[in-house]
Design a protein around this motif. Structure first.
Motif, PDB file in Angstrom:
ATOM      1  N   THR A   1       0.800  -1.186   0.018  1.00 44.83           N
ATOM      2  CA  THR A   1       0.118  -0.045  -0.039  1.00 44.83           C
ATOM      3  C   THR A   1       0.995   1.253   0.117  1.00 44.83           C
ATOM      4  OG1 THR A   1      -1.879  -1.173   1.030  1.00 44.83           O
ATOM      5  CG2 THR A   1      -1.881   1.120   1.177  1.00 44.83           C
ATOM      6  N   LEU A   2       1.992   1.199   0.629  1.00 43.05           N
ATOM      7  CA  LEU A   2       2.692   2.543   0.911  1.00 43.05           C
ATOM      8  C   LEU A   2       3.460   2.703  -0.505  1.00 43.05           C
ATOM      9  CD1 LEU A   2       3.955   4.753   2.717  1.00 43.05           C
ATOM     10  CD2 LEU A   2       5.637   3.078   3.375  1.00 43.05           C
ATOM     11  N   ALA A   3       4.107   1.535  -0.916  1.00 44.35           N
ATOM     12  CA  ALA A   3       4.818   1.680  -1.996  1.00 44.35           C
ATOM     13  C   ALA A   3       3.852   2.228  -3.252  1.00 44.35           C
ATOM     14  CB  ALA A   3       5.386   0.227  -2.554  1.00 44.35           C
ATOM     15  N   ASN A   4       2.837   1.754  -3.393  1.00 50.20           N
ATOM     16  CA  ASN A   4       1.736   2.228  -4.504  1.00 50.20           C
ATOM     17  C   ASN A   4       1.587   3.913  -4.238  1.00 50.20           C
ATOM     18  OD1 ASN A   4       0.328   2.166  -6.666  1.00 50.20           O
ATOM     19  ND2 ASN A   4      -1.604   1.796  -5.532  1.00 50.20           N
ATOM     20  N   ALA A   5       1.287   4.085  -2.999  1.00 50.17           N
ATOM     21  CA  ALA A   5       0.837   5.473  -2.559  1.00 50.17           C
ATOM     22  C   ALA A   5       2.179   6.457  -2.881  1.00 50.17           C
ATOM     23  CB  ALA A   5       0.741   5.720  -1.026  1.00 50.17           C
ATOM     24  N   LYS A   6       3.281   5.924  -2.691  1.00 49.16           N
ATOM     25  CA  LYS A   6       4.385   6.811  -3.224  1.00 49.16           C
ATOM     26  C   LYS A   6       4.617   6.825  -4.592  1.00 49.16           C
ATOM     27  CE  LYS A   6       7.271   6.011   0.985  1.00 49.16           C
ATOM     28  NZ  LYS A   6       8.518   5.323   1.635  1.00 49.16           N
ATOM     29  N   GLN A   7       4.351   5.987  -5.217  1.00 55.03           N
ATOM     30  CA  GLN A   7       4.279   6.243  -6.771  1.00 55.03           C
ATOM     31  C   GLN A   7       3.170   6.917  -7.363  1.00 55.03           C
ATOM     32  OE1 GLN A   7       4.754   2.070  -8.102  1.00 55.03           O
ATOM     33  NE2 GLN A   7       6.751   1.840  -7.244  1.00 55.03           N
ATOM     34  N   SER A   8       1.946   6.937  -6.766  1.00 58.63           N
ATOM     35  CA  SER A   8       0.894   7.351  -7.229  1.00 58.63           C
ATOM     36  C   SER A   8       0.573   8.810  -6.971  1.00 58.63           C
ATOM     37  CB  SER A   8      -0.398   6.463  -6.922  1.00 58.63           C
ATOM     38  OG  SER A   8      -0.219   5.202  -7.216  1.00 58.63           O
ATOM     39  N   LEU A   9       0.717   9.421  -5.841  1.00 56.27           N
ATOM     40  CA  LEU A   9       0.258  10.548  -5.315  1.00 56.27           C
ATOM     41  C   LEU A   9       1.541  11.706  -4.856  1.00 56.27           C
ATOM     42  CD1 LEU A   9      -2.595   9.304  -3.091  1.00 56.27           C
ATOM     43  CD2 LEU A   9      -2.926  10.743  -5.284  1.00 56.27           C
ATOM     44  N   PRO A  10       1.381  12.853  -5.049  1.00 55.94           N
ATOM     45  CA  PRO A  10       2.137  13.693  -4.683  1.00 55.94           C
ATOM     46  C   PRO A  10       1.929  13.850  -3.011  1.00 55.94           C
ATOM     47  CG  PRO A  10       0.469  14.945  -5.895  1.00 55.94           C
ATOM     48  CD  PRO A  10       0.473  13.342  -6.428  1.00 55.94           C
ATOM     49  N   MET A  11       3.028  13.904  -2.213  1.00 56.11           N
ATOM     50  CA  MET A  11       2.816  13.699  -0.901  1.00 56.11           C
ATOM     51  C   MET A  11       3.305  15.285  -0.274  1.00 56.11           C
ATOM     52  SD  MET A  11       1.249  11.092   0.439  1.00 56.11           S
ATOM     53  CE  MET A  11       0.886   9.419  -0.396  1.00 56.11           C
ATOM     54  N   ALA A  12       2.323  15.838   0.668  1.00 60.78           N
ATOM     55  CA  ALA A  12       2.822  17.133   0.996  1.00 60.78           C
ATOM     56  C   ALA A  12       3.519  16.612   2.492  1.00 60.78           C
ATOM     57  CB  ALA A  12       1.619  18.041   1.455  1.00 60.78           C
ATOM     58  N   HIS A  13       2.549  15.520   3.205  1.00 60.34           N
ATOM     59  CA  HIS A  13       3.102  15.106   4.431  1.00 60.34           C
ATOM     60  C   HIS A  13       2.671  13.517   4.476  1.00 60.34           C
ATOM     61  CE1 HIS A  13       4.829  15.532   8.438  1.00 60.34           C
ATOM     62  NE2 HIS A  13       3.741  14.689   8.783  1.00 60.34           N
ATOM     63  N   MET A  14       3.723  12.628   5.241  1.00 60.94           N
ATOM     64  CA  MET A  14       3.010  11.418   5.274  1.00 60.94           C
ATOM     65  C   MET A  14       3.547  10.762   6.655  1.00 60.94           C
ATOM     66  SD  MET A  14       4.352   7.974   3.242  1.00 60.94           S
ATOM     67  CE  MET A  14       3.904   8.700   1.626  1.00 60.94           C
ATOM     68  N   GLU A  15       2.779  10.094   7.297  1.00 57.82           N
ATOM     69  CA  GLU A  15       2.927   9.745   8.569  1.00 57.82           C
ATOM     70  C   GLU A  15       2.872   8.238   8.587  1.00 57.82           C
ATOM     71  OE1 GLU A  15       3.746  10.924  11.430  1.00 57.82           O
ATOM     72  OE2 GLU A  15       3.800  13.116  11.170  1.00 57.82           O
ATOM     73  N   ILE A  16       3.550   7.354   9.266  1.00 58.16           N
ATOM     74  CA  ILE A  16       3.657   5.907   9.502  1.00 58.16           C
ATOM     75  C   ILE A  16       3.344   5.656  11.022  1.00 58.16           C
ATOM     76  CG2 ILE A  16       4.604   3.639   8.929  1.00 58.16           C
ATOM     77  CD1 ILE A  16       4.115   5.406   6.453  1.00 58.16           C
ATOM     78  N   LEU A  17       2.235   5.192  11.396  1.00 56.67           N
ATOM     79  CA  LEU A  17       1.898   4.881  12.833  1.00 56.67           C
ATOM     80  C   LEU A  17       2.366   3.398  12.902  1.00 56.67           C
ATOM     81  CD1 LEU A  17      -1.771   6.152  13.153  1.00 56.67           C
ATOM     82  CD2 LEU A  17       0.456   7.014  13.589  1.00 56.67           C
ATOM     83  N   GLU A  18       3.698   3.218  13.649  1.00 59.10           N
ATOM     84  CA  GLU A  18       4.387   1.909  13.413  1.00 59.10           C
ATOM     85  C   GLU A  18       3.737   0.824  14.453  1.00 59.10           C
ATOM     86  OE1 GLU A  18       8.442   2.766  14.901  1.00 59.10           O
ATOM     87  OE2 GLU A  18       8.781   4.092  13.327  1.00 59.10           O
ATOM     88  N   HIS A  19       2.800   1.078  15.346  1.00 65.49           N
ATOM     89  CA  HIS A  19       2.454  -0.005  16.319  1.00 65.49           C
ATOM     90  C   HIS A  19       0.936  -0.022  16.081  1.00 65.49           C
ATOM     91  CE1 HIS A  19       6.284  -0.226  18.033  1.00 65.49           C
ATOM     92  NE2 HIS A  19       6.413   0.957  18.455  1.00 65.49           N
ATOM     93  N   SER A  20       0.443   0.728  14.952  1.00 66.32           N
ATOM     94  CA  SER A  20      -0.977   0.813  14.923  1.00 66.32           C
ATOM     95  C   SER A  20      -1.720  -0.324  13.885  1.00 66.32           C
ATOM     96  CB  SER A  20      -1.681   2.142  14.535  1.00 66.32           C
ATOM     97  OG  SER A  20      -2.608   2.328  14.195  1.00 66.32           O
ATOM     98  N   ALA A  21      -2.722  -0.867  14.237  1.00 65.54           N
ATOM     99  CA  ALA A  21      -3.600  -1.962  13.393  1.00 65.54           C
ATOM    100  C   ALA A  21      -4.370  -0.748  12.501  1.00 65.54           C
ATOM    101  CB  ALA A  21      -4.239  -2.765  14.334  1.00 65.54           C
ATOM    102  N   HIS A  22      -5.475  -1.312  11.912  1.00 71.25           N
ATOM    103  CA  HIS A  22      -5.906  -0.604  10.678  1.00 71.25           C
ATOM    104  C   HIS A  22      -6.756   0.613  11.555  1.00 71.25           C
ATOM    105  CE1 HIS A  22      -8.291   0.442   7.242  1.00 71.25           C
ATOM    106  NE2 HIS A  22      -9.336   0.215   8.019  1.00 71.25           N
ATOM    107  N   MET A  23      -7.237   0.392  12.801  1.00 65.94           N
ATOM    108  CA  MET A  23      -8.033   1.568  13.066  1.00 65.94           C
ATOM    109  C   MET A  23      -7.238   2.015  14.297  1.00 65.94           C
ATOM    110  SD  MET A  23     -11.742  -0.323  13.397  1.00 65.94           S
ATOM    111  CE  MET A  23     -12.657   0.874  14.313  1.00 65.94           C
ATOM    112  N   PRO A  24      -6.444   3.319  13.956  1.00 58.24           N
ATOM    113  CA  PRO A  24      -5.662   3.817  15.148  1.00 58.24           C
ATOM    114  C   PRO A  24      -6.409   4.317  16.665  1.00 58.24           C
ATOM    115  CG  PRO A  24      -5.290   4.815  12.955  1.00 58.24           C
ATOM    116  CD  PRO A  24      -6.470   4.072  12.862  1.00 58.24           C
ATOM    117  N   SER A  25      -5.623   4.061  17.363  1.00 54.34           N
ATOM    118  CA  SER A  25      -6.391   4.531  18.783  1.00 54.34           C
ATOM    119  C   SER A  25      -6.202   6.120  18.804  1.00 54.34           C
ATOM    120  CB  SER A  25      -5.204   3.786  20.019  1.00 54.34           C
ATOM    121  OG  SER A  25      -3.970   4.418  20.064  1.00 54.34           O
ATOM    122  N   ASP A  26      -7.012   6.410  19.767  1.00 50.89           N
ATOM    123  CA  ASP A  26      -7.038   7.983  20.201  1.00 50.89           C
ATOM    124  C   ASP A  26      -5.618   8.474  20.656  1.00 50.89           C
ATOM    125  OD1 ASP A  26      -9.698   7.825  19.913  1.00 50.89           O
ATOM    126  OD2 ASP A  26     -10.068   7.568  21.904  1.00 50.89           O
TER     127      ASP A  26
END
Length: 319
Positions: free
Chosen positions: A276-301
């Motif tokens: 998913t990340l690889a395709n996103a980087k190739q497909s969209l211009p990014m102003a800012h990107m964050e990776i939640l290292e310990h998060s599952a699909h639904m991030p915690s508060d």
């Protein structure tokens, strides 16, 4: 009641005793009443007032929840699967301080939009979304979306980039080249359907411990309120019929796409992180990107608390 008096008539039209339409998303009248009561509870608990509007589209009537200053820049808020507009306004509450937030209930999913299956056709969600904006006389808007809603935002961007301003994509659908359907069915659907059909359920009792176990691939931090809603979706709706738009790749987007703010979860079970990340980087211009290292699909508060400040800074031109 946390909606304006002039809008009460719209919610009064939501009569849980009226007949279920053919192919309803709800499995019973009792199920619809349960989901609608949780919907109203989500409105009552918001710390800001809502306005509501019903708009026609060629796909069906669409119910909108609107928050914020009408004179502020508009943001279209696109929800995750089976998540209604007021719940998304709660998720993006920080943004209503500086923007007008417009959150639809998706047609054919729980909420107050028309209860009819939405067509799983290329371009359908994008066309529907632009019809909603046309009804509001909005030519161009920013978008904040999560999960399923991200695929709608991406389809809008692919169809008419001149109508899409800044957008924040939170763990978006639509960028995973090949969804792991077998893993999703075995890891989610089987457990959820077992929970639904378990013959020893007390219909008035919700097993939070069981729900936490079967929700673990999605989230490790659901609140009791989240679990109550999760129970309602699993027991009382045809949740598995919904399909996101896409997947989208680099050739689907024009060069003039506004740079995007995107958040991905490294332990995402639904949209595997690496492809998913690889395709996103190739497909969209990014102003800012964050990776939640310990998060599952639904991030915690806790995961999202600093992210909401950064999302707000992005839309306010500070990133």
């Amino acid at each position: 009641m946390n909606h304006l008096p002039t809008d009460q008539a719209l919610l009064r039209l939501a009569d849980p005793a009226k007949p279920l339409p053919r192919n309803s998303v709800y499995r019973s009248h009792a199920g619809r009443a349960r989901l609608w009561s949780l919907y109203q509870k989500s409105i009552d608990e918001l710390p800001f007032p809502l306005r509501h509007k019903m708009v026609p589209t060629s796909y069906g009537q669409t119910f909108l929840s609107i928050a914020g200053d009408p004179a502020a820049p508009p943001l279209f808020i696109l929800p995750g699967m089976s998540i209604a507009g007021p719940m998304m306004l709660d998720f993006f509450a920080e943004l209503q301080k500086s923007h007008l937030l417009i959150a639809p209930d998706l047609i054919g999913q729980p909420g107050h939009s028309e209860d009819r299956p939405f067509p799983n056709k290329k371009g359908a969600y994008g066309k529907w979304a632009f019809e909603v904006l046309d009804q509001l006389n909005l030519h161009k808007v920013g978008i904040a979306s999560a999960s399923f809603g991200g695929s709608i935002a991406l389809e809008m961007t692919a169809m008419a980039p001149e109508r899409v301003g800044k957008q924040a994509l939170i763990v978006p659908a639509g960028l995973t080249p090949n969804l792991p359907y077998l893993k999703l069915y075995l890891g989610l659907a089987v457990n959820w359907l077992t929970y639904r059909w378990w013959p020893f359920h007390d219909p008035d009792t919700i097993s939070h411990d069981w729900l936490k176990r079967i929700a673990r691939p999605l989230s490790r931090s659901l609140t009791p309120e989240n679990l109550d809603y999760f129970d309602g979706v699993i027991r009382y709706t045809e949740f598995w019929r919904h399909r996101p738009a896409g997947p989208f790749k680099s050739g689907d987007f024009e060069d003039r796409v506004t740079p995007t703010f995107a958040i991905f979860a490294q332990k995402d079970f639904v949209f595997p992180h690496a492809p998913t990340l690889a395709n996103a980087k190739q497909s969209l211009p990014m102003a800012h990107m964050e990776i939640l290292e310990h998060s599952a699909h639904m991030p915690s508060d806790a995961d999202m608390a600093p992210m909401h400040q950064r999302i707000s800074s992005y839309f306010n031109g500070e990133i």
